[in-house]
Design a protein around this motif. Structure first.
Motif, mmCIF file in Angstrom:
data_model
loop_
_atom_site.group_PDB
_atom_site.id
_atom_site.type_symbol
_atom_site.label_atom_id
_atom_site.label_comp_id
_atom_site.label_asym_id
_atom_site.label_seq_id
_atom_site.Cartn_x
_atom_site.Cartn_y
_atom_site.Cartn_z
ATOM 1 N N ASP A 25 -56.434 -16.517 -31.897
ATOM 2 C CA ASP A 25 -54.947 -16.373 -32.774
ATOM 3 C C ASP A 25 -55.421 -15.425 -33.872
ATOM 4 N N ILE A 26 -55.178 -14.799 -34.470
ATOM 5 C CA ILE A 26 -55.667 -13.631 -35.291
ATOM 6 C C ILE A 26 -56.990 -14.290 -36.769
ATOM 7 N N ILE A 27 -56.115 -15.442 -37.116
ATOM 8 C CA ILE A 27 -56.957 -15.723 -37.796
ATOM 9 C C ILE A 27 -57.973 -17.901 -37.467
ATOM 10 N N ALA A 28 -58.717 -17.488 -36.868
ATOM 11 C CA ALA A 28 -58.939 -18.846 -36.067
ATOM 12 C C ALA A 28 -59.978 -19.838 -37.716
ATOM 13 N N PHE A 29 -60.074 -21.014 -37.109
ATOM 14 C CA PHE A 29 -61.002 -22.525 -38.445
ATOM 15 C C PHE A 29 -61.418 -22.946 -37.712
ATOM 16 N N PRO A 30 -62.516 -23.525 -37.979
ATOM 17 C CA PRO A 30 -63.537 -22.965 -39.087
ATOM 18 C C PRO A 30 -63.271 -21.323 -38.630
ATOM 19 N N ALA A 31 -63.726 -21.091 -39.641
ATOM 20 C CA ALA A 31 -64.095 -19.415 -39.872
ATOM 21 C C ALA A 31 -65.352 -19.489 -39.665
ATOM 22 N N ARG A 42 -62.565 -20.114 -55.253
ATOM 23 C CA ARG A 42 -62.949 -21.274 -54.075
ATOM 24 C C ARG A 42 -63.107 -20.919 -52.735
ATOM 25 N N PRO A 43 -63.929 -21.652 -52.048
ATOM 26 C CA PRO A 43 -63.331 -21.402 -50.094
ATOM 27 C C PRO A 43 -62.061 -22.314 -49.797
ATOM 28 N N PHE A 44 -61.838 -21.576 -49.620
ATOM 29 C CA PHE A 44 -60.729 -22.049 -48.267
ATOM 30 C C PHE A 44 -61.033 -22.667 -46.632
ATOM 31 N N GLY A 45 -60.623 -23.790 -46.443
ATOM 32 C CA GLY A 45 -60.737 -23.602 -44.836
ATOM 33 C C GLY A 45 -59.183 -24.206 -44.120
ATOM 34 N N SER A 46 -58.792 -23.593 -44.220
ATOM 35 C CA SER A 46 -57.631 -23.439 -43.603
ATOM 36 C C SER A 46 -56.499 -22.674 -42.533
ATOM 37 N N ALA A 47 -55.642 -22.687 -41.956
ATOM 38 C CA ALA A 47 -55.003 -21.629 -41.667
ATOM 39 C C ALA A 47 -53.583 -21.732 -42.644
ATOM 40 N N ALA A 48 -53.334 -23.195 -42.688
ATOM 41 C CA ALA A 48 -52.924 -23.495 -44.091
ATOM 42 C C ALA A 48 -52.834 -22.774 -45.424
#
Length: 137
Positions: A25-31, A42-48
């Motif tokens: 994926d272009i954007i993957a989590f956890p980053a 604030r930080p975020f932690g999911s593709a959603a």
């Protein structure tokens, strides 16, 4: 549904075009690196979250100063690198985090890369300040 939201949803669910990474994926989590939203400061932690926050960023007030304050005061970030045209971002961050002299803050620094030729100088500055951060901790 907002057009910006549809674009972000497509970006988040898209696969890489980089050779050897086509299945990722272009954007993957956890980053590998924590990312702070300009909407929530604030930080975020999911593709959603990426989808939602990037779409909201098109319509809501961007909390840039709050994001910088969070990184400076709560996360103790001491080395900052801005990438893009001009040095306005570097100067604004420097004012907020207490830049001393041209580019330095206590235990770190603020740099800008406005041209590829500046990368080597910035890397040297990051290397030089790495020990300062270890001493401060």
């Amino acid at each position: 549904m907002w057009p910006a939201y549809n674009v972000m949803r497509e970006l988040v669910s898209s696969k890489s075009r980089v050779r050897g990474r086509e299945d990722q994926d272009i954007i993957a989590f956890p980053a590998l690196v924590e990312c702070v939203s300009n909407v929530s400061a604030r930080p975020f932690g999911s593709a959603a979250d990426v989808q939602d926050l990037l779409a909201r960023q098109c319509l809501e007030t961007v909390r840039w100063w709050d994001s910088i304050k969070y990184l400076d005061q709560e996360q103790k970030v001491r080395r900052w690198v801005g990438i893009g045209p001009g040095k306005v971002g570097r100067n604004l961050v420097g004012k907020e985090v207490g830049m001393r002299g041209m580019d330095t803050v206590k235990g770190g620094g603020v740099w800008a890369i406005t041209d590829p030729i500046e990368i080597e100088e910035v890397l040297k500055g990051l290397e030089k300040t790495e020990l300062l951060i270890e001493e401060e901790e």
